[in-house]
Scaffold this active site. Structure first.
Site, PDB file in Angstrom:
ATOM      1  N   HIS A 163      57.717  29.600  38.548  1.00  0.00           N
ATOM      2  CA  HIS A 163      56.309  29.361  38.861  1.00  0.00           C
ATOM      3  C   HIS A 163      55.353  29.955  37.828  1.00  0.00           C
ATOM      4  CE1 HIS A 163      57.398  33.278  40.190  1.00  0.00           C
ATOM      5  NE2 HIS A 163      56.139  33.602  40.345  1.00  0.00           N
ATOM      6  N   ASP A 164      55.892  30.616  36.809  1.00  0.00           N
ATOM      7  CA  ASP A 164      55.030  31.256  35.803  1.00  0.00           C
ATOM      8  C   ASP A 164      54.997  30.505  34.478  1.00  0.00           C
ATOM      9  OD1 ASP A 164      54.426  33.394  37.498  1.00  0.00           O
ATOM     10  OD2 ASP A 164      56.150  34.560  36.818  1.00  0.00           O
ATOM     11  N   GLU A 175      63.548  40.450  37.996  1.00  0.00           N
ATOM     12  CA  GLU A 175      62.761  39.846  36.918  1.00  0.00           C
ATOM     13  C   GLU A 175      62.560  40.915  35.856  1.00  0.00           C
ATOM     14  OE1 GLU A 175      58.480  37.635  36.211  1.00  0.00           O
ATOM     15  OE2 GLU A 175      58.551  39.469  37.373  1.00  0.00           O
ATOM     16  N   ASP A 208      61.299  37.400  47.877  1.00  0.00           N
ATOM     17  CA  ASP A 208      60.673  38.021  46.711  1.00  0.00           C
ATOM     18  C   ASP A 208      60.181  39.403  47.143  1.00  0.00           C
ATOM     19  OD1 ASP A 208      59.276  38.228  44.191  1.00  0.00           O
ATOM     20  OD2 ASP A 208      59.074  36.055  44.219  1.00  0.00           O
ATOM     21  N   ASP A 214      60.316  41.498  41.795  1.00  0.00           N
ATOM     22  CA  ASP A 214      59.243  41.120  40.888  1.00  0.00           C
ATOM     23  C   ASP A 214      58.952  42.242  39.871  1.00  0.00           C
ATOM     24  OD1 ASP A 214      56.963  39.159  40.550  1.00  0.00           O
ATOM     25  OD2 ASP A 214      55.819  40.999  40.842  1.00  0.00           O
TER      26      ASP A 214
HETATM   27  C1  GLC Z   1      55.720  38.222  38.334  1.00  0.00           C
HETATM   28  C2  GLC Z   1      55.532  36.946  39.125  1.00  0.00           C
HETATM   29  C3  GLC Z   1      54.149  36.404  38.839  1.00  0.00           C
HETATM   30  C4  GLC Z   1      53.125  37.415  39.292  1.00  0.00           C
HETATM   31  C5  GLC Z   1      53.395  38.770  38.659  1.00  0.00           C
HETATM   32  C6  GLC Z   1      52.656  39.842  39.382  1.00  0.00           C
HETATM   33  O1  GLC Z   1      55.754  38.012  36.980  1.00  0.00           O
HETATM   34  O2  GLC Z   1      56.542  36.039  38.821  1.00  0.00           O
HETATM   35  O3  GLC Z   1      53.920  35.166  39.453  1.00  0.00           O
HETATM   36  O4  GLC Z   1      51.844  36.976  38.947  1.00  0.00           O
HETATM   37  O5  GLC Z   1      54.738  39.152  38.694  1.00  0.00           O
HETATM   38  O6  GLC Z   1      53.214  40.064  40.639  1.00  0.00           O
END
Ligand code: GLC
Length: 537
Positions: free
Chosen positions: A334-335, A273, A106, A210
Site C-alpha cells: 500500500h506504500d 517491515e 498489522d 510496522d
Molecule cells: C509503514 C506503513 C505506512 C505507514 C507508516 C507509518 O511504512 O506501511 O503505510 O504510513 O509505516 O505507520
C-alpha cells in the site's frame, strides 16, 4: 484448522504459505458507506480460497482518526467503527480459520495517534507519569527542533514538533499526529506486548510489524551527520550513518517481541517491515532464530525491470538470509506504485506483470501478494480534489475491482472513498478474469495450484543460474522432484540452453496463454516477455 503439510521437514506454516495483503478500506464495502470493512472481508473469504492463498495480512483495523489511514492508532484493542466491531472481527477470524486461512494483523509499535490517551497524558505536563512514554526533548539553543532528524513524510518536514503547553518538542518519525513511543522505556514495551497478547489470545496467527527498524533511537539524540542530513528513510546509500533509524538496541526489543510470541501454540508469525538498505544490516533482523521470522525486503520491490538486477538482489538475499531462516518476497504493497504500473509502463501489459507473478510464486521463500495485483490493477491517477493520503500513495490503494458493474462491485454507495475509473474496470475485474482462461487471474490461480502440488516449488532448494542480462533462470529441487524456471525480461524472444537433466523436459506452465509447444529439446525457446516452468523428464 486444517494441518499444513511439512515442506522438506520444515513444518512452520508460514514457510509453505502464500500470504495476501488486504488493505481493508479498499477490499469490500459490506455496509455501503463507501469504505471497505471487516464484514466485507468475511464475505470474500471464499474468493481467497478459490484464488489459492493461505493467509491474509490486514492493514490496521484499530480505532484511529485516520490521518495515516489506521497507522495512527488511538486504541490498539478496539476496532474502528468504519471497519465494524470486535464481533465482526471474531466472525471474520472464525470464518477464515474454518476455511484453513490464517490471519495476520498489522502491529504498529513505533508510534500512536496524538489522540491516543497515552499521548494525551504524556503531553499534559512534564511530570505526568506517561511523560517518558514518548520521546521529548528540549528545544535547541535557538528555540528550534532539538536536532536535524527528518520525518519520513516530506510534508511533515522535521521529525520534531513543539508542544506549546510544556515547551518541549516531541518526536514523530511520520506525521505530526503520529508521536513516536519511547521503546527504551520498559513500561511501553510491556504495554505493547500486552497488545500482542490481546490479539494472540483472540486467535490471530501473527503480525506484520510496522516500521520495526525505527523503534530505538540514539539515546543521546545526536544529530545526523551532514552527508545524510536530508535522508528521510533508511533506504539511501549512507543510511547506516543515521541516528534515528536502525539503531543496535532495536534487536533486543525484537527479541522481546519474539519471546512473547513463543508462548503460543501453534506457532505465530512475526513478519517485519525493515526499511534498511544495507543488506547485511537488513539480514540482521532475522537474529539467530530469535528475531523476525520473515523480513520484508525493500531491495526486492525497488528493482527496475531487469534480469541482472533481480538476479543480483535474489543472490544477495539468498546469501545473507541466515542458515535456517527463510526469505519473503513481495512486489506490491500500500506504500508503493502498483507493480503493473512499474513494470508494464509502456501500455503493452500485462506482460511483465505476468512474468513478475511467476517469479514471485516460484522463488524459494514465502510469497506475499498485494490485493488486486492478481487482476493487474494499475496505479490510479487520483485527481487532486479526491486525493486523501498525506504522502501521495492513494493511487495504489483504490478499491478492489470485483466486477464490471458500478464502482467495480466494491460498494453500493455512489462514491467510494477513492475513485475507480470506469475504463479500467472493463478489463481488470475479478468476474471477467475468472471467466477468461488466458487472464492474469488465471495465471495466478494456476501458479498457486502448481506451487501447492509441487514440493520443489513450495519448499525445495534453489540454484540461481548465471544470467545473460535478458533471462533470469533458477532450478528448484526437492527429493526426486525438480523444475527450472526461466523468465524472459526482454521484449524479444530468446532461447535458453537447458542443463542435461532438463533436456526433453515438459513445460508445466507458461505466462503466455498462446504457447502451444510443451516439450523442450536441449533449449527452450521463450517468446518475448514469457516465463515458463519446466519439469524434468
Ligand atoms: C509503514 C506503513 C505506512 C505507514 C507508516 C507509518 O511504512 O506501511 O503505510 O504510513 O509505516 O505507520
Amino acid at each position: 484448522m486444517k494441518g499444513v503439510p511439512a515442506v522438506d521437514g520444515v513444518s512452520a506454516w508460514w514457510r509453505s504459505a502464500v500470504l495476501y495483503q488486504i488493505y481493508p478500506r479498499s477490499f469490500v464495502d459490506f455496509d455501503g458507506d463507501g469504505v471497505g470493512d471487516l464484514a466485507g472481508v468475511t464475505a470474500q473469504l471464499d474468493y481467497l480460497v478459490k484464488l489459492g492463498v493461505d493467509a491474509v495480512w490486514l492493514s490496521p483495523i484499530y480505532s484511529s482518526p485516520m490521518v495515516d489511514f489506521g497507522y495512527d492508532v488511538t486504541d490498539h484493542c478496539w476496532i474502528d467503527p468504519i471497519f465494524g466491531t470486535l464481533d465482526d472481527f471474531d466472525q471474520m477470524l472464525a470464518g477464515a480459520h474454518a476455511r484453513g486461512l490464517r490471519v495476520v494483523l498489522d502491529f504498529v509499535p513505533n508510534h500512536t495517534s496524538d489522540r491516543h490517551p497515552w499521548f494525551e497524558q504524556s503531553r499534559a505536563s512534564r511530570t505526568n507519569l506517561r511523560r517518558d512514554w514518548y520521546v521529548w526533548a528540549e528545544p535547541a539553543d535557538d528555540g528550534g527542533p532539538p536536532n536535524n532528524w527528518l520525518s519520513c513524510f516530506a510534508r511533515a518536514g522535521s521529525a520534531w514538533t513543539l508542544d506549546a503547553t510544556t515547551g518541549q518538542y516531541y518526536l514523530h518519525s511520520y506525521a505530526v499526529e503520529q508521536p513516536d513511543l519511547n521503546w527504551a522505556n520498559s513500561a511501553v514495551r510491556e504495554a505493547m506486548i500486552g497488545v500482542l497478547r490481546f490479539w494472540l489470545d483472540r486467535g490471530v496467527d501473527g503480525f506484520r510489524v510496522d516500521a520495526i527498524h525505527r523503534l530505538i533511537k540514539d539515546p543521546t539524540l545526536a544529530p545526523n551527520p551532514p552527508e545524510v542530513a536530508q535522508a528521510r528513510t533508511g533506504l539511501g546509500e549512507d543510511a547506516k550513518l543515521l541516528r534515528h533509524i536502525d539503531q543496535p538496541g532495536v534487536h533486543h526489543v525484537i527479541r522481546e517481541l519474539r519471546a512473547a510470541l513463543s508462548d503460543y501454540e501453534p506457532e505465530r508469525l512475526l513478519l517485519g517491515e525493515v526499511g534498511v538498505a544495507d543488506p547485511e544490516r537488513w539480514a540482521a533482523y532475522y537474529g539467530h532464530g530469535d528475531e523476525l521470522m520473515l523480513t520484508l525486503n525493500f531491495a526486492f520491490w525497488s528493482q527496475l525491470w531487469s534480469a541482472a538486477a533481480f538476479h543480483d538482489v535474489i543472490a544477495t538475499t539468498t546469501r545473507l538470509v541466515p542458515d535456517g531462516a527463510w526469505p519473503v518476497w513481495a512486489l506490491g504493497n500500500h506504500d508503493i506504485m502498483r507493480l503493473a504500473t512499474r513494470y508494464d509502463e509502456d501500455g503493452r501489459g500485462p506482460l511483465r506483470a505476468r512474468v513478475a507473478a511467476m517469479m514471485l510464486l516460484t522463488l524459494r521463500g514465502t510469497p506475499l501478494l498485494y490485493y488486486g495485483d492478481e487482476i493487474g490493477m494499475t496505479n490510479v491517477a487520483v485527481p487532486a480534489p479526491y486525493a486523501v493520503d498525506i504522502d501521495g500513495r492513494d493511487g495504489a490503494r483504490t478499491p478492489m475491482q470485483w466486477s464490471p458493474g458500478p464502482n467495480a462491485g466494491f460498494t453500493t454507495a455512489s462514491t467510494p472513498w477513492l475513485p475507480v475509473p470506469d475504463a479500467r474496470i472493463k478489463n481488470d475485474n475479478v468476474t471477467d478474469q475468472q471467466a477468461d482462461l488466458g487472464s492474469l487471474w488465471r495465471l495466478y490461480h494456476d501458479l498457486l495450484t502448481l506451487r501447492r502440488s509441487t514440493p520443489a516449488l513450495a519448499g525445495g532448494e534453489s540454484l540461481l543460474l548465471p544470467t545473460d542480462g535478458r533471462v533470469l533462470a533458477y532450478c528448484r529441487a526437492a527429493a526426486g522432484d525438480g523444475v527450472l524456471v526461466a523468465l524472459n525480461f526482454d521484449h524479444n524472444p530468446h532461447s535458453v540452453p537447458l542443463p542435461a537433466d532438463l533436456t526433453g523436459g515438459t513445460i508445466l506452465l507458461s505466462t503466455d496463454p498462446r504457447r502451444q509447444q510443451r516439450v523442450c529439446g536441449d533449449v527452450v525457446k521463450l517468446a518475448a516477455d514469457e516465463g515458463v516452468i519446466i519439469k524434468r523428464r
